[in-house]
Design an enzyme around this catalytic site. Structure first.
Site, PDB file in Angstrom:
ATOM      1  N   ARG A  22       0.831  -1.200   0.000  1.00  0.00           N
ATOM      2  CA  ARG A  22       0.000   0.000   0.000  1.00  0.00           C
ATOM      3  C   ARG A  22       0.869   1.256   0.000  1.00  0.00           C
ATOM      4  O   ARG A  22       0.580   2.229  -0.692  1.00  0.00           O
ATOM      5  CB  ARG A  22      -0.950   0.012   1.196  1.00  0.00           C
ATOM      6  CG  ARG A  22      -1.892   1.212   1.195  1.00  0.00           C
ATOM      7  CD  ARG A  22      -3.021   1.057   2.174  1.00  0.00           C
ATOM      8  NE  ARG A  22      -2.531   1.035   3.543  1.00  0.00           N
ATOM      9  CZ  ARG A  22      -3.336   0.894   4.605  1.00  0.00           C
ATOM     10  NH1 ARG A  22      -4.629   0.730   4.440  1.00  0.00           N
ATOM     11  NH2 ARG A  22      -2.842   0.895   5.821  1.00  0.00           N
ATOM     12  N   LYS A 125      -2.901   6.312   0.648  1.00  0.00           N
ATOM     13  CA  LYS A 125      -2.671   6.612   2.065  1.00  0.00           C
ATOM     14  C   LYS A 125      -1.776   7.845   2.163  1.00  0.00           C
ATOM     15  O   LYS A 125      -0.563   7.752   2.284  1.00  0.00           O
ATOM     16  CB  LYS A 125      -2.007   5.408   2.731  1.00  0.00           C
ATOM     17  CG  LYS A 125      -1.914   5.485   4.245  1.00  0.00           C
ATOM     18  CD  LYS A 125      -3.188   5.054   4.895  1.00  0.00           C
ATOM     19  CE  LYS A 125      -3.011   4.852   6.396  1.00  0.00           C
ATOM     20  NZ  LYS A 125      -4.260   4.468   7.070  1.00  0.00           N
ATOM     21  N   GLU A 161     -16.788   6.231   2.715  1.00  0.00           N
ATOM     22  CA  GLU A 161     -16.130   5.838   3.952  1.00  0.00           C
ATOM     23  C   GLU A 161     -16.173   6.999   4.932  1.00  0.00           C
ATOM     24  O   GLU A 161     -16.853   7.997   4.694  1.00  0.00           O
ATOM     25  CB  GLU A 161     -14.683   5.413   3.677  1.00  0.00           C
ATOM     26  CG  GLU A 161     -13.833   6.492   3.022  1.00  0.00           C
ATOM     27  CD  GLU A 161     -12.416   6.016   2.713  1.00  0.00           C
ATOM     28  OE1 GLU A 161     -12.002   4.960   3.212  1.00  0.00           O
ATOM     29  OE2 GLU A 161     -11.727   6.729   1.974  1.00  0.00           O
TER      30      GLU A 161
END
Length: 250
Positions: A22, A125, A161
């Site tokens: 990630r 991220k 989200e």
């Protein structure tokens, strides 16, 4: 990324290879150099060894939270990639994500402001994604809610989200469903939960677009992420409409 203590007292890292991947995807999107998987895992292990005394005991529900950080440094001010970077990891023991512990949480649907832009950086991220949600988080807290539920930035009709975690839902016939969108973070925790649900528990799972109008029809909802783990959702408020999830309210 988390480290946790097992029943026999040993310490384990939760899927460090997936977290390394990630970070690498994020680095590619932001034109930063990738941190090799081997170096990432070795650094995480070193940090855990150095802080092993702070890994909470088995059975407490608490863990050692690790936050990998890759940041550009240098004396340039122009809008272009840095010429040097620092990779570091800090650690801290953490308990429940919400102050009240593992109890049903209340969410406010936020459709006045967007957390991310269509085809933007919502799926990586990066610190900017958290910064974009700060105003709304404080606003939700001031109104008596635990968090915000964001809708898709294009049409504001599909569930996305929160500012820092993903959603999972359970239908009345027992299917586990999670939102699909290119503007939300592909959570390692969510991916793991879906795998466990399908491969270990034999449940039917599905990743798809979830319309806001479907919320009232779900039997259960949860917030999931590295920090949140799985936190039950009891109520979702959409302006003047209250949507109560049966399992969460019980």
């Amino acid at each position: 990324l988390k480290a946790y203590r097992t029943k026999d007292g040993s310490v384990q890292l939760f899927r460090p290879n997936m977290n390394a991947e990630r970070l690498q995807r994020t680095a590619d999107r932001l034109l930063m150099p990738q941190v090799p998987t081997e170096k990432f895992i070795d650094a995480a292990k070193q940090v855990v060894r150095a802080n092993e005394e702070f890994v909470p005991p088995y059975g407490t529900g608490a863990t050692l939270y690790l936050r990998p950080l890759l940041i550009g440094v240098g004396d340039m001010i122009g809008v272009h990639p840095a010429d040097a970077y620092i990779f570091t990891i800090f650690a801290m023991p953490v308990g429940n994500y919400f102050k009240g512990g593992l109890v049903p949480t209340n969410f406010l649907i936020q459709d006045e402001y967007d957390r991310a832009a269509p085809n933007g950086t919502g799926h990586i991220k990066a610190g900017l994604n958290y910064a974009m949600s700060l105003y709304n988080i404080v606003d939700a807290h001031n109104k008596g809610f635990d968090e915000n539920m964001y809708l898709d930035p294009a049409t504001r009709t599909y569930v996305e989200e929160t500012g820092g975690a993903n959603f999972i839902f359970v239908t009345k016939d027992g299917k586990v469903v999670t939102p699909k969108s290119n503007s939300i973070l592909p959570s390692v925790t969510r991916r793991s939960l879906m795998y466990v649900a399908k491969e270990y528990l034999g449940l039917e799972v599905e990743e798809r677009k979830i319309a806001k109008d479907e919320l009232k029809d779900f039997a259960e909802a949860g917030l999931c992420g590295t920090a949140a783990v799985i936190s039950p959702v009891g109520k979702i408020v959409d302006h003047d409409t209250e949507i109560c999830l049966p399992s969460g309210m019980e």
